[in-house]
Design a protein around this motif. Structure first.
Motif, PDB file in Angstrom:
ATOM      1  N   GLU A  34      62.755  71.041  34.012  1.00 50.80           N
ATOM      2  CA  GLU A  34      62.725  70.617  32.601  1.00 50.80           C
ATOM      3  C   GLU A  34      62.841  69.088  32.519  1.00 50.80           C
ATOM      4  OE1 GLU A  34      66.128  71.471  30.060  1.00 50.80           O
ATOM      5  OE2 GLU A  34      64.719  72.182  28.532  1.00 50.80           O
ATOM      6  N   LEU A  35      63.802  68.535  33.260  1.00 54.99           N
ATOM      7  CA  LEU A  35      63.994  67.080  33.230  1.00 54.99           C
ATOM      8  C   LEU A  35      62.771  66.367  33.808  1.00 54.99           C
ATOM      9  CD1 LEU A  35      65.923  64.777  32.572  1.00 54.99           C
ATOM     10  CD2 LEU A  35      66.994  65.078  34.809  1.00 54.99           C
ATOM     11  N   TYR A  36      62.221  66.930  34.844  1.00 54.99           N
ATOM     12  CA  TYR A  36      61.033  66.351  35.493  1.00 54.99           C
ATOM     13  C   TYR A  36      59.880  66.254  34.483  1.00 54.99           C
ATOM     14  CZ  TYR A  36      57.200  66.183  38.975  1.00 54.99           C
ATOM     15  OH  TYR A  36      56.090  65.852  39.726  1.00 54.99           O
ATOM     16  N   LEU A  37      59.681  67.339  33.724  1.00 52.90           N
ATOM     17  CA  LEU A  37      58.580  67.351  32.756  1.00 52.90           C
ATOM     18  C   LEU A  37      58.854  66.375  31.620  1.00 52.90           C
ATOM     19  CD1 LEU A  37      57.928  71.208  32.665  1.00 52.90           C
ATOM     20  CD2 LEU A  37      56.450  69.462  33.701  1.00 52.90           C
ATOM     21  N   GLN A  38      60.129  66.307  31.215  1.00 64.06           N
ATOM     22  CA  GLN A  38      60.475  65.352  30.148  1.00 64.06           C
ATOM     23  C   GLN A  38      60.216  63.927  30.636  1.00 64.06           C
ATOM     24  OE1 GLN A  38      64.503  66.597  29.551  1.00 64.06           O
ATOM     25  NE2 GLN A  38      63.972  68.092  27.955  1.00 64.06           N
ATOM     26  N   ARG A  39      60.652  63.646  31.878  1.00 62.58           N
ATOM     27  CA  ARG A  39      60.454  62.280  32.412  1.00 62.58           C
ATOM     28  C   ARG A  39      58.978  61.955  32.598  1.00 62.58           C
ATOM     29  NH1 ARG A  39      64.817  61.360  37.166  1.00 62.58           N
ATOM     30  NH2 ARG A  39      66.694  61.538  35.935  1.00 62.58           N
ATOM     31  N   ALA A  40      58.188  62.998  32.855  1.00 66.78           N
ATOM     32  CA  ALA A  40      56.738  62.769  33.011  1.00 66.78           C
ATOM     33  C   ALA A  40      56.081  62.547  31.648  1.00 66.78           C
ATOM     34  CB  ALA A  40      56.100  63.940  33.730  1.00 66.78           C
ATOM     35  N   GLY A  41      56.862  62.655  30.581  1.00 71.01           N
ATOM     36  CA  GLY A  41      56.366  62.324  29.242  1.00 71.01           C
ATOM     37  C   GLY A  41      55.827  63.493  28.445  1.00 71.01           C
ATOM     38  N   PHE A  42      55.956  64.729  28.961  1.00 70.95           N
ATOM     39  CA  PHE A  42      55.417  65.874  28.211  1.00 70.95           C
ATOM     40  C   PHE A  42      56.222  66.097  26.925  1.00 70.95           C
ATOM     41  CE2 PHE A  42      53.814  66.860  32.490  1.00 70.95           C
ATOM     42  CZ  PHE A  42      52.471  67.056  32.164  1.00 70.95           C
ATOM     43  N   SER A  43      55.506  66.481  25.872  1.00 68.74           N
ATOM     44  CA  SER A  43      56.171  66.710  24.580  1.00 68.74           C
ATOM     45  C   SER A  43      56.944  68.022  24.614  1.00 68.74           C
ATOM     46  CB  SER A  43      55.128  66.777  23.469  1.00 68.74           C
ATOM     47  OG  SER A  43      54.364  67.945  23.626  1.00 68.74           O
ATOM     48  N   THR A  44      57.900  68.153  23.724  1.00 72.78           N
ATOM     49  CA  THR A  44      58.672  69.392  23.620  1.00 72.78           C
ATOM     50  C   THR A  44      57.734  70.556  23.300  1.00 72.78           C
ATOM     51  OG1 THR A  44      60.455  68.080  22.778  1.00 72.78           O
ATOM     52  CG2 THR A  44      60.643  70.438  22.402  1.00 72.78           C
ATOM     53  N   ARG A  45      56.709  70.266  22.490  1.00 77.56           N
ATOM     54  CA  ARG A  45      55.766  71.335  22.118  1.00 77.56           C
ATOM     55  C   ARG A  45      55.044  71.883  23.359  1.00 77.56           C
ATOM     56  NH1 ARG A  45      51.670  69.299  17.944  1.00 77.56           N
ATOM     57  NH2 ARG A  45      50.026  70.115  19.241  1.00 77.56           N
ATOM     58  N   MET A  46      54.678  70.985  24.250  1.00 75.32           N
ATOM     59  CA  MET A  46      53.968  71.402  25.464  1.00 75.32           C
ATOM     60  C   MET A  46      54.922  72.149  26.407  1.00 75.32           C
ATOM     61  SD  MET A  46      51.058  71.203  27.046  1.00 75.32           S
ATOM     62  CE  MET A  46      50.346  71.275  28.685  1.00 75.32           C
ATOM     63  N   ILE A  47      56.145  71.628  26.525  1.00 76.12           N
ATOM     64  CA  ILE A  47      57.108  72.270  27.435  1.00 76.12           C
ATOM     65  C   ILE A  47      57.446  73.665  26.907  1.00 76.12           C
ATOM     66  CG2 ILE A  47      59.455  72.137  28.386  1.00 76.12           C
ATOM     67  CD1 ILE A  47      59.123  69.057  28.398  1.00 76.12           C
ATOM     68  N   ASP A  48      57.737  73.752  25.599  1.00 72.17           N
ATOM     69  CA  ASP A  48      58.133  75.052  25.039  1.00 72.17           C
ATOM     70  C   ASP A  48      56.953  76.015  24.938  1.00 72.17           C
ATOM     71  OD1 ASP A  48      60.627  74.045  24.835  1.00 72.17           O
ATOM     72  OD2 ASP A  48      60.605  73.747  22.668  1.00 72.17           O
ATOM     73  N   GLY A  49      55.800  75.475  24.561  1.00 65.97           N
ATOM     74  CA  GLY A  49      54.659  76.355  24.283  1.00 65.97           C
ATOM     75  C   GLY A  49      53.905  76.774  25.532  1.00 65.97           C
ATOM     76  N   PHE A  50      53.977  75.993  26.609  1.00 64.81           N
ATOM     77  CA  PHE A  50      53.207  76.348  27.796  1.00 64.81           C
ATOM     78  C   PHE A  50      54.074  76.475  29.056  1.00 64.81           C
ATOM     79  CE2 PHE A  50      50.708  75.252  31.581  1.00 64.81           C
ATOM     80  CZ  PHE A  50      49.803  76.310  31.543  1.00 64.81           C
ATOM     81  N   PHE A  51      54.766  75.375  29.416  1.00 64.61           N
ATOM     82  CA  PHE A  51      55.449  75.379  30.714  1.00 64.61           C
ATOM     83  C   PHE A  51      56.530  76.465  30.799  1.00 64.61           C
ATOM     84  CE2 PHE A  51      53.774  70.959  30.986  1.00 64.61           C
ATOM     85  CZ  PHE A  51      53.085  71.108  32.188  1.00 64.61           C
ATOM     86  N   ARG A  52      57.246  76.696  29.677  1.00 61.86           N
ATOM     87  CA  ARG A  52      58.334  77.701  29.769  1.00 61.86           C
ATOM     88  C   ARG A  52      57.802  79.099  30.077  1.00 61.86           C
ATOM     89  NH1 ARG A  52      62.989  75.270  28.754  1.00 61.86           N
ATOM     90  NH2 ARG A  52      62.868  73.616  27.210  1.00 61.86           N
ATOM     91  N   SER A  53      56.672  79.448  29.492  1.00 61.69           N
ATOM     92  CA  SER A  53      56.174  80.807  29.761  1.00 61.69           C
ATOM     93  C   SER A  53      55.401  80.861  31.069  1.00 61.69           C
ATOM     94  CB  SER A  53      55.336  81.329  28.590  1.00 61.69           C
ATOM     95  OG  SER A  53      54.429  80.358  28.180  1.00 61.69           O
ATOM     96  N   PHE A  54      54.592  79.825  31.356  1.00 66.86           N
ATOM     97  CA  PHE A  54      53.814  79.857  32.599  1.00 66.86           C
ATOM     98  C   PHE A  54      54.759  79.813  33.801  1.00 66.86           C
ATOM     99  CE2 PHE A  54      51.011  78.241  35.954  1.00 66.86           C
ATOM    100  CZ  PHE A  54      49.918  79.073  35.785  1.00 66.86           C
ATOM    101  N   TYR A  55      55.643  78.817  33.838  1.00 63.35           N
ATOM    102  CA  TYR A  55      56.570  78.710  34.970  1.00 63.35           C
ATOM    103  C   TYR A  55      57.716  79.709  34.859  1.00 63.35           C
ATOM    104  CZ  TYR A  55      53.849  75.351  37.274  1.00 63.35           C
ATOM    105  OH  TYR A  55      52.803  74.794  37.960  1.00 63.35           O
ATOM    106  N   GLY A  56      57.974  80.198  33.645  1.00 64.20           N
ATOM    107  CA  GLY A  56      58.948  81.294  33.494  1.00 64.20           C
ATOM    108  C   GLY A  56      58.503  82.492  34.304  1.00 64.20           C
ATOM    109  N   GLY A  57      57.194  82.760  34.291  1.00 60.19           N
ATOM    110  CA  GLY A  57      56.653  83.886  35.052  1.00 60.19           C
ATOM    111  C   GLY A  57      56.684  83.646  36.553  1.00 60.19           C
TER     112      GLY A  57
END
Ligand SMILES: Cc1cc2nc3c(=O)[nH]c(=O)nc-3n(C[C@H](O)[C@H](O)[C@H](O)COP(=O)(O)OP(=O)(O)OC[C@H]3O[C@@H](n4cnc5c(N)ncnc54)[C@H](O)[C@@H]3O)c2cc1C
Length: 408
Positions: A141-164
């Motif tokens: 999560e911190l890595y993605l935030q530091r890479a500049g990804f928006s909360t919308r992208m982290i919540d809407g995509f990364f959480r479910s894709f990497y959640g799986g």
């Protein structure tokens, strides 16, 4: 050479020993090889024990396996994301350029987020896998935030894709594991063997002389040059390898200071239908931020042998082990908004609850990076000593065998 455990690590270790002229013997507690990678035939359907994929870019697994005879069937590069009552398509535009416009316009993150994905992909394409272990180790999560990804992208995509993949949506898994899997996904496809994930260990087992694996042989005690089976039988060998999961290793080796890891669990529900709700080789993700379901796919859309002719096999993953008596109906009620009322015609085949799916891989002092460890003449290998993946288990098993051969 005595090997405790016939999962991928134990099999990979045995193959390398055998090919070097040694005589490995595997003692496996259950009724078949494969450990966490197994497939059951139920009512004509091939049900993997939990949804998992083989990433075609895995370098070491790729060298060991005969991929052509596994007949790997690829998922499309990207995903469908259920969000705001709609299915949105987000594709890897480098590998599926015809989806450039739909992916760029899909309201999953901003255009800047999509450019950041491209930048990350480019940056990691230059990184050698072995160097990832030297990179900064923070939460994903911190890595993605530091890479500049928006909360919308982290919540809407990364959480479910990497959640799986990580089997947790908080993205607390080490950023090193994220970099490794992101690189693998960027380079090639997620695939399923045409006849199920269980074909992977089955193929490895066939490379060993018959009689190498003893099934139903639970080991209860391990010593420097011997093991004791539950039956009371004692066996001696030049070397002993404990190739079990991390918790079993901790129990077998109380003096070795292994702590039992926290485990991530997953529940996989399988349904049969007369029609596929997706009709394409793609993974559908829950990007809504609530609900039980994390991801859905239809294995028979890419590998028809997963279902009898005229039927579709649907795989639904729910993270954790929800203690709900009506889980099945809650899942179907949720999926009605994804796929419509047809879901109520699906036939439930099986629910797999996998308590010990993946060991926690949080940042912090973890394994040494060697892929194995050794104490008083006993070797230990398994996914917990490299990365919790098919590639990690195979690398760990192979490195252990090389160390045994080198030191004998
Ligand atoms: C649901 C799920 C999804 C996954 N998704 C992916 C994915 O998409 N891609 C990916 O690359 N990886 C994935 N993985 C991870 C991957 O499957 C594992 O990392 C890998 O299979 C671990 O192999 P192993 O040999 O280290 O351990 P295991 O598979 O756990 O093998 C250990 C073996 O030791 C045996 N054993 C234990 N105790 C004893 C004893 N006392 N005596 C004798 N035998 C014993 C067990 O029965 C078992 O067969 C997933 C795993 C699960 C469960």
């Amino acid at each position: 050479m005595l090997i405790v455990g016939g999962g991928l690590a134990g099999l990979a270790c045995a193959i390398r020993l055998h090919e070097a002229g040694a005589k490995p013997a595997i003692f496996e507690a259950s009724d078949a090889v494969g450990g966490r990678v197994r497939t059951d035939l139920v009512d004509g359907f091939l049900l993997d024990r939990g949804f998992q994929v083989y990433l075609d870019a895995y370098p070491e697994a790729g060298k060991l396996l005969d991929k052509a005879s596994l007949d790997l069937r690829p998922f499309k590069p990207g995903a469908l994301v259920y969000q705001g009552g709609r299915m949105l398509r987000v594709m890897d535009v480098f590998r599926a350029p015809r989806h450039l416009v739909t992916s760029a316009l899909a309201p999953i993150g901003s255009l800047a987020d999509k450019l950041r994905v491209a930048l990350l992909k480019w940056r990691l394409s230059w990184v050698r896998i072995e160097d990832i272990a030297t990179h900064e180790d923070i939460s994903t999560e911190l890595y993605l935030q530091r890479a500049g990804f928006s909360t919308r992208m982290i919540d809407g995509f990364f959480r479910s894709f990497y959640g799986g993949i990580f089997l947790e949506r908080e993205l607390r898994t080490s950023s090193r594991m994220f970099e490794f899997t992101f690189k693998m996904f960027s380079q090639s496809s997620a695939t399923l063997p045409a006849r199920g994930m269980g074909e992977i260990p089955r193929q490895l087992n066939l490379r060993l002389p018959s009689g190498t694996v003893r099934l139903g042989a639970r080991v209860t005690e391990v010593q420097s040059h011997g093991i004791i089976l539950k039956s009371g039988e004692t066996l001696a060998g030049d070397a002993v390898v404990v190739a079990t999961d991390a918790s079993s290793a901790a129990r077998l080796l109380p003096k070795m200071d292994f702590s039992e890891p926290a485990w991530r669990s997953v529940t996989c529900l399988y349904f049969a239908a007369t029609r596929s709700p997706l009709n394409e080789a793609i993974i559908a993700l829950n990007g809504a931020g609530n609900g039980l379901v994390n991801n859905v796919c239809v294995p028979s859309d890419l590998a028809p042998d997963y279902a009898p002719p005229g039927q579709a096999l649907i795989s639904v993953s729910v993270l954790g082990l929800p203690n709900l008596t009506d889980l099945q109906s809650l899942v179907l009620a949720e999926l009605e908004s994804w796929f419509g009322r047809d879901v109520h015609e699906w036939r439930h085949l099986r629910t797999e609850q996998i308590e010990r799916a993946l060991p926690e891989q949080a940042p912090g002092p973890g394994n040494s990076g060697a892929g194995f460890c050794k104490h008083a003449g006993i070797f230990v290998c398994g996914d917990h000593l490299w990365s919790a993946s098919i590639e990690g288990a195979i690398i760990s098993g192979q490195r252990t065998a090389s160390e045994i051969l080198h030191s004998s």
